[in-house]
Design an enzyme around this catalytic site. Structure first.
Site, PDB file in Angstrom:
ATOM      1  N   ASP A   1       0.876  -1.168   0.000  1.00  0.00           N
ATOM      2  CA  ASP A   1       0.000   0.000   0.000  1.00  0.00           C
ATOM      3  C   ASP A   1       0.915   1.220   0.000  1.00  0.00           C
ATOM      4  O   ASP A   1       1.563   1.529   1.004  1.00  0.00           O
ATOM      5  CB  ASP A   1      -0.891  -0.012   1.241  1.00  0.00           C
ATOM      6  CG  ASP A   1      -1.806   1.204   1.327  1.00  0.00           C
ATOM      7  OD1 ASP A   1      -1.619   2.154   0.529  1.00  0.00           O
ATOM      8  OD2 ASP A   1      -2.686   1.220   2.211  1.00  0.00           O
TER       9      ASP A   1
ATOM     10  N   TYR B   1     -10.496  14.136  -6.654  1.00  0.00           N
ATOM     11  CA  TYR B   1      -9.635  13.367  -7.553  1.00  0.00           C
ATOM     12  C   TYR B   1      -8.890  14.312  -8.492  1.00  0.00           C
ATOM     13  O   TYR B   1      -7.667  14.203  -8.666  1.00  0.00           O
ATOM     14  CB  TYR B   1     -10.469  12.376  -8.354  1.00  0.00           C
ATOM     15  CG  TYR B   1      -9.681  11.617  -9.386  1.00  0.00           C
ATOM     16  CD1 TYR B   1      -8.762  10.640  -9.013  1.00  0.00           C
ATOM     17  CD2 TYR B   1      -9.850  11.870 -10.752  1.00  0.00           C
ATOM     18  CE1 TYR B   1      -8.030   9.936  -9.966  1.00  0.00           C
ATOM     19  CE2 TYR B   1      -9.130  11.170 -11.709  1.00  0.00           C
ATOM     20  CZ  TYR B   1      -8.222  10.208 -11.315  1.00  0.00           C
ATOM     21  OH  TYR B   1      -7.498   9.520 -12.252  1.00  0.00           O
TER      22      TYR B   1
ATOM     23  N   LYS C   1      -4.759  15.026  -8.724  1.00  0.00           N
ATOM     24  CA  LYS C   1      -3.964  14.895  -9.940  1.00  0.00           C
ATOM     25  C   LYS C   1      -3.330  16.232 -10.332  1.00  0.00           C
ATOM     26  O   LYS C   1      -2.210  16.260 -10.872  1.00  0.00           O
ATOM     27  CB  LYS C   1      -4.821  14.353 -11.071  1.00  0.00           C
ATOM     28  CG  LYS C   1      -5.262  12.907 -10.887  1.00  0.00           C
ATOM     29  CD  LYS C   1      -4.088  11.948 -10.764  1.00  0.00           C
ATOM     30  CE  LYS C   1      -4.536  10.489 -10.834  1.00  0.00           C
ATOM     31  NZ  LYS C   1      -3.411   9.536 -10.677  1.00  0.00           N
TER      32      LYS C   1
ATOM     33  N   ILE D   1      -9.896   6.060 -20.792  1.00  0.00           N
ATOM     34  CA  ILE D   1      -9.232   4.827 -21.199  1.00  0.00           C
ATOM     35  C   ILE D   1     -10.183   3.663 -20.929  1.00  0.00           C
ATOM     36  O   ILE D   1     -10.602   3.440 -19.785  1.00  0.00           O
ATOM     37  CB  ILE D   1      -7.912   4.600 -20.425  1.00  0.00           C
ATOM     38  CG1 ILE D   1      -6.976   5.802 -20.602  1.00  0.00           C
ATOM     39  CG2 ILE D   1      -7.240   3.316 -20.885  1.00  0.00           C
ATOM     40  CD1 ILE D   1      -6.484   6.028 -22.024  1.00  0.00           C
TER      41      ILE D   1
END
Length: 239
Positions: free
Chosen positions: A54, A143, A147, A176
């Site tokens: 992790d 999120y 990033k 993707i």
């Protein structure tokens, strides 16, 4: 001589494609992940070494060092993902803080900790490549914030490692297909919208990202560092 490549979170999806690409080129590949099942599968399919880790846990990273060689030529920080797909739906302030921090840990802190842990083992003339996201340039909650933070932190990293001839870059995918990213929660209508937004008229595939990562780790890219390379089929153009 074969290089040693470490791909974090490489049991599935993009990470697995990256591991497969480097292994096919004859490199010595090590793949990490949190789940034993996918690691066993990728080891059997590709013939790479694996280790459970992790990457948000400093103690786990310290233990991982015992299983790694003294020299890492290429580090691919791929581990992460949008934790929003795994939340319990609670919206109180404590839950919001928990979920926000979880995305920061998974997508930013984990990459920073991993790179710091391996700092002394990164080979001169090598490369660090992080997997970012088109979400860093769009409204995408915690999120996207994580990033975007990854891309900014990478600039500092590039300066810190550059004196040793080590490059540091971010590959930012758009949509993707054929990954576990959306946890099978992506509606057909939304998928069609994502594809329609591209100039190429198709979804990306994991091999698109693998090839880009391999280029940034290649001799041809030794003067490219501190950059974000977008691989999104033109869904978001840059200049």
């Amino acid at each position: 001589m074969a290089r040693t490549i470490l791909v974090t979170g490489g049991g599935t999806g993009i990470g697995r494609a990256i591991a497969r690409h480097f292994a096919a080129e004859g490199e010595s590949v090590i793949v990490t992940g949190r789940r034993p099942g996918p690691l066993k599968e990728v080891a059997a399919e590709i013939g790479v070494s694996t280790a459970i880790c992790d990457h948000t846990d400093p103690a786990a990273l310290t233990r991982l060092l015992d299983d790694l060689p003294e020299r890492i030529d290429v580090l691919v920080n791929n581990a992460g993902g949008n934790i929003a797909f795994d939340t319990d739906g609670k919206t109180d302030l404590a839950s919001y803080a928990r979920d926000f921090r979880a995305n920061l840990d998974a997508n930013l802190v984990g990459a920073a900790l991993t790179t710091k842990a391996l700092e002394d083992r990164l080979a001169a003339g090598g490369a660090v490549v992080h997997i970012g996201s088109i979400a860093a340039e769009q409204p995408a909650g915690s999120y996207g914030a994580a990033k975007a933070g990854l891309a900014n932190w990478n600039i500092d990293l590039a300066h810190a490692l550059g004196r040793r001839g080590i490059t540091a870059n971010v590959v930012a995918p758009g949509y993707i297909a054929d990954t576990e990213f959306f946890r099978d929660q992506l509606a057909d209508e939304r998928r069609e919208q994502l594809v329609a937004a591209t100039a190429t008229g198709r979804a990306g595939v994991p091999s698109d990202i693998a090839g880009t990562v391999a280029f940034l780790a290649s001799p041809a890219a030794r003067h490219i560092t501190g950059q974000v390379l977008h691989v999104n089929g033109g869904a978001r153009a840059t200049r």
